[in-house]
Design an enzyme around this catalytic site. Structure first.
Site, PDB file in Angstrom:
ATOM      1  N   TRP A 100       0.836  -1.206   0.000  1.00  0.00           N
ATOM      2  CA  TRP A 100       0.000   0.000   0.000  1.00  0.00           C
ATOM      3  C   TRP A 100       0.865   1.248   0.000  1.00  0.00           C
ATOM      4  CZ3 TRP A 100      -4.272  -1.128  -2.002  1.00  0.00           C
ATOM      5  CH2 TRP A 100      -4.971  -2.290  -1.652  1.00  0.00           C
ATOM      6  N   ASP A 167      -1.818   6.766   6.034  1.00  0.00           N
ATOM      7  CA  ASP A 167      -2.862   5.847   5.587  1.00  0.00           C
ATOM      8  C   ASP A 167      -3.176   4.947   6.778  1.00  0.00           C
ATOM      9  OD1 ASP A 167      -4.416   3.838   4.514  1.00  0.00           O
ATOM     10  OD2 ASP A 167      -2.981   3.258   2.952  1.00  0.00           O
ATOM     11  N   LYS A 191     -12.503  -1.519   6.315  1.00  0.00           N
ATOM     12  CA  LYS A 191     -11.713  -2.390   7.173  1.00  0.00           C
ATOM     13  C   LYS A 191     -12.233  -2.379   8.613  1.00  0.00           C
ATOM     14  CE  LYS A 191      -8.911  -3.202   3.730  1.00  0.00           C
ATOM     15  NZ  LYS A 191      -7.934  -2.237   3.264  1.00  0.00           N
TER      16      LYS A 191
HETATM   17  C1  LIG Z   1      -7.295  -1.831   1.921  1.00  0.00           C
HETATM   18  C2  LIG Z   1      -6.236  -0.813   2.002  1.00  0.00           C
HETATM   19  C3  LIG Z   1      -6.085   0.183   1.019  1.00  0.00           C
HETATM   20  C4  LIG Z   1      -6.945   0.241  -0.214  1.00  0.00           C
HETATM   21  O1  LIG Z   1      -8.166   0.737   0.065  1.00  0.00           O
HETATM   22  P1  LIG Z   1      -9.257   1.018  -1.094  1.00  0.00           P
HETATM   23  O2  LIG Z   1     -10.346   1.656  -0.311  1.00  0.00           O
HETATM   24  O3  LIG Z   1      -9.601  -0.305  -1.690  1.00  0.00           O
HETATM   25  O4  LIG Z   1      -8.629   1.915  -2.093  1.00  0.00           O
HETATM   26  C5  LIG Z   1      -5.086   1.112   1.195  1.00  0.00           C
HETATM   27  N1  LIG Z   1      -4.275   1.090   2.263  1.00  0.00           N
HETATM   28  C6  LIG Z   1      -4.383   0.152   3.219  1.00  0.00           C
HETATM   29  C7  LIG Z   1      -3.450   0.172   4.395  1.00  0.00           C
HETATM   30  C8  LIG Z   1      -5.365  -0.832   3.115  1.00  0.00           C
HETATM   31  O5  LIG Z   1      -5.478  -1.769   4.072  1.00  0.00           O
END
Ligand SMILES: *Cc1c(COP(=O)(O)O)cnc(C)c1O
Length: 355
Positions: A100, A167, A191
């Site tokens: 990511w 993030d 999540k």
């Molecule tokens: C799942 C995830 C993403 C991607 O998220 P989307 O909403 O599908 O774009 C980005 N960063 C992390 C740490 C993730 O777990």
């Protein structure tokens, strides 16, 4: 048979939340209309949006005079580019802790120079780099607080003198840290907060206005802040379901209590991984995520049998990401102790069968 959802995302939500959000699709409380057929400008939806925004700040112990809360679309992946287009003037620093982070780096490179100030790529991202060296001036530092795929998590957030962007897709609302360390953080809802379809962005407004490029309206944080997350139609179902989860967290006693539970659950799993002769943890112990526990079978053991045992016991979503292999137990806020116990019993049963 009762199912135990260990999926990494979209992932488990509290049963109460699923029930209430389902009901809202048929009819929202007493207004006689479905949540998904009312105007986002109606007083009912505006009050949903306002409550969601203020609960985010309350739970994270942040103040509305410094931080704005947005519910945007496009997923965390859209934030990889939105952060850069809004904030990257010359050069940004990134800590690369896995897929990511790498994707965020790739997007940022479109808008300016990127330097990796630390990386754990040398060991297939099984640890969190502790030494960070920033030799050149950077506009901001970006990191991924929890690495969903590899199962590592920052326990200490680097203390540096530039704006910090994170993030937090897979560990937002999972622990009681000082969120005011960050100048901007974002998280895809799916999540730990709600269904896919909205992305939470918490931002200090004074970060903005420092780049010269023209920013398309939909990508401009300033536009979304000025329009209070209603520049265009917000994803009403995702926002409402997120609000229900935020209320659920609040009713449990907030992040302090949630963190206690998460620590307990993750300790149970890691203790079993370490005790069990059939398994081996994937990450360095000190960097283990309290949200995603990654582990492999010891050499020569057969995945099929363990998968079958999991299936027979209602355990779903335990397969590791293809870049790591093995297994991953995602144990987000809504995961119960009971489900963790079921998994641990299956691991014990497997050990007895094969050794
Ligand atoms: C799942 C995830 C993403 C991607 O998220 P989307 O909403 O599908 O774009 C980005 N960063 C992390 C740490 C993730 O777990």
């Amino acid at each position: 048979m009762k199912k135990h959802n260990f999926s990494a995302g979209p992932s488990i939500l509290p049963k109460e939340v699923i029930n209430e959000s389902s009901r809202s699709v048929a009819e929202l409380d007493s207004i006689g209309l479905s949540l998904i057929e009312i105007s986002h400008r109606s007083k009912e939806f505006i009050s949903i949006m306002n409550e969601a925004q203020s609960l985010v700040l309350k739970l994270l112990k942040l103040d509305s005079s410094n931080y704005k809360v947005l519910f945007l679309q496009g997923g965390a992946s859209m934030q990889f580019l939105m952060t850069a287009i809004n904030l990257l003037d010359k050069r940004a620093g990134f800590i690369n802790t896995g897929s990511w982070s790498q994707k965020a780096i790739n997007e940022a490179k479109i808008f300016g120079e990127v330097i990796e100030v630390a990386s754990s790529k040398d060991k297939n991202y099984n640890y969190i780099p502790k030494k960070i060296s920033i030799a050149k001036k950077i506009d901001y530092l970006h990191l991924t607080t929890n690495n969903t795929i590899f199962g590592t998590q920052f326990k200490n957030i680097p203390n540096i003198d530039v704006p910090l962007i994170a993030d937090m897709s897979s560990d937002i609302f999972s622990r009681d840290i000082d969120y005011s360390q960050f100048d901007l953080f974002y998280a895809g809802a799916q999540k730990n907060m709600g269904p896919a379809g909205t992305t939470l962005v918490v931002i200090k407004e004074n970060l903005l206005g420092k780049v010269n490029r023209k920013i398309p309206s939909m990508l401009d944080y300033k536009v979304h802040i000025d329009k209070e997350s209603m520049f265009n139609t917000p994803p009403v179902f995702a926002v409402y379901t997120s609000l229900l989860t935020l209320r659920w967290i609040d009713s449990k006693g907030g992040l302090k209590e949630i963190e206690k539970m998460n620590n307990k659950k993750s300790e149970m799993i890691y203790n079993e991984i370490d005790r069990n002769k059939a398994f081996i943890g994937f990450t360095e112990n000190e960097d283990r995520s309290i949200m995603n526990a990654t582990f492999n079978l010891k050499d020569g053991l057969n995945d099929e049998l363990f998968n079958k045992l999991c299936e027979d016991n209602g355990i779903s979503g335990i397969k590791g990401h293809r870049s790591v292999g093995g297994f991953r137990a995602s144990i987000y806020n809504a995961m119960s102790i009971e489900s963790i116990e079921v998994l641990i019993n299956v691991m014990k049963k497997f050990e007895k069968l094969i050794l």
